[in-house]
Design an enzyme around this catalytic site. Sequence first.
Site, PDB file in Angstrom:
ATOM      1  N   CYS A 105     -10.528   8.124   0.124  1.00 46.12           N
ATOM      2  CA  CYS A 105      -9.367   8.920  -0.279  1.00 46.12           C
ATOM      3  C   CYS A 105      -9.522  10.373   0.161  1.00 46.12           C
ATOM      4  O   CYS A 105      -8.570  10.988   0.658  1.00 46.12           O
ATOM      5  CB  CYS A 105      -9.182   8.842  -1.788  1.00 46.12           C
ATOM      6  SG  CYS A 105      -7.725   9.717  -2.404  1.00 46.12           S
ATOM      7  N   CYS A 202      -8.744   5.645 -10.102  1.00 49.08           N
ATOM      8  CA  CYS A 202      -7.393   6.034 -10.521  1.00 49.08           C
ATOM      9  C   CYS A 202      -6.360   4.924 -10.381  1.00 49.08           C
ATOM     10  O   CYS A 202      -5.415   4.855 -11.158  1.00 49.08           O
ATOM     11  CB  CYS A 202      -6.942   7.275  -9.764  1.00 49.08           C
ATOM     12  SG  CYS A 202      -6.669   7.037  -7.995  1.00 49.08           S
TER      13      CYS A 202
END
Length: 359
Positions: A105, A202
């Site tokens: 990410c 997340c």
Amino acid sequence: MSKGKVLMAMSGGIDSTVAAMLLIEQGYELVGVTFRSWDSISKACMEHETGCCSVDSIFEAKKIATDLGFEHQILDIRELFKETVISNFVSEYLKGRTPNPCVVCNEFIKWGALIDKADELGCNYIATGHYAKIGCEDGRYFIRKGKDLTKDQSYFLWRLSQENLKRTLFPLGDFTKLEVRQMAADRGYIKLSKKRESQEICFVPDNDYRNFLNNNSPEYLTIKPGNYIDKQGKVLGQHKGFPNYTIGQRKGLQIALGQPMYVTHINAATNEVTLGTKDDLLSNIVVVSNCNFMKMQPNAKPIKAMVRIRYRSSGGSATLEPIGDKIKITFDNPIDSVTPGQSAVFYDNEVLLGGGFID
């Protein structure tokens, strides 16, 4: 006079909020941005401080930016996130490996899409709430560990390029988490300063990656039970399918062998999971690929470094030796649970030298 225009990555949590406050106080002009990356609203996101980009965090980030007096935008990167982070997450488990989604990410989203947006908006810099520092010597940029070693996030940043680092600000690098909480409280954000932290990935509700694979990977659903074997290849029993296991796992094996047993190897091609004792998890040699170096550049000469093979490890002294486009790491003392897919990150004291993915 403004010190420059900064695109501030806002998660709605305490870290990015305090980072934004500090930059404003230092004289920077801010534009806030929050990613819409994965539409999930979890109990953890509602009750904990998270670094995630869920739907609920977007509204909190926008409110904070308004309170602090700067523009805020929402960047819809759901397709890119799916093509990079989610795709890698799923494919790694389906190869019998354990992914590092935060590393992926950071490379493709936080320092990919974010840099592109900064260029579009004419921002000189980007900023995040990471606990890390940036140094520069002889024109070369590199990462340093943050002041708060219990929160230091340098481990996840080894993929960043020189261009990334040149344009990045880490306002929290010189502070501890306790100091950041106090700064939030002193500036009127009492509730935010007391929010508990979540250790969840997340986009994985309740941190259950198996359930995530079940809901997001048709291939995962086709994988049938296979054999547990020992290191000699003897069949010990049946497991539920290799993606359901990770190196070092002891709980949830649902097999009784008279002593504690651990997952020591996963063979995706044969759908076999090898079990062994705690001692069978120990290893001196690690090979890493897809390496990235910051302060140092690899050469034919072996070098000494401290190497961490997981985020929460203190690391071990090792010798790094280039082997073609890979690095062979030889630890001075055996280390526990070397896990393919995870990151091995190299340090010289507090300086991050580079890293690679464990083969």
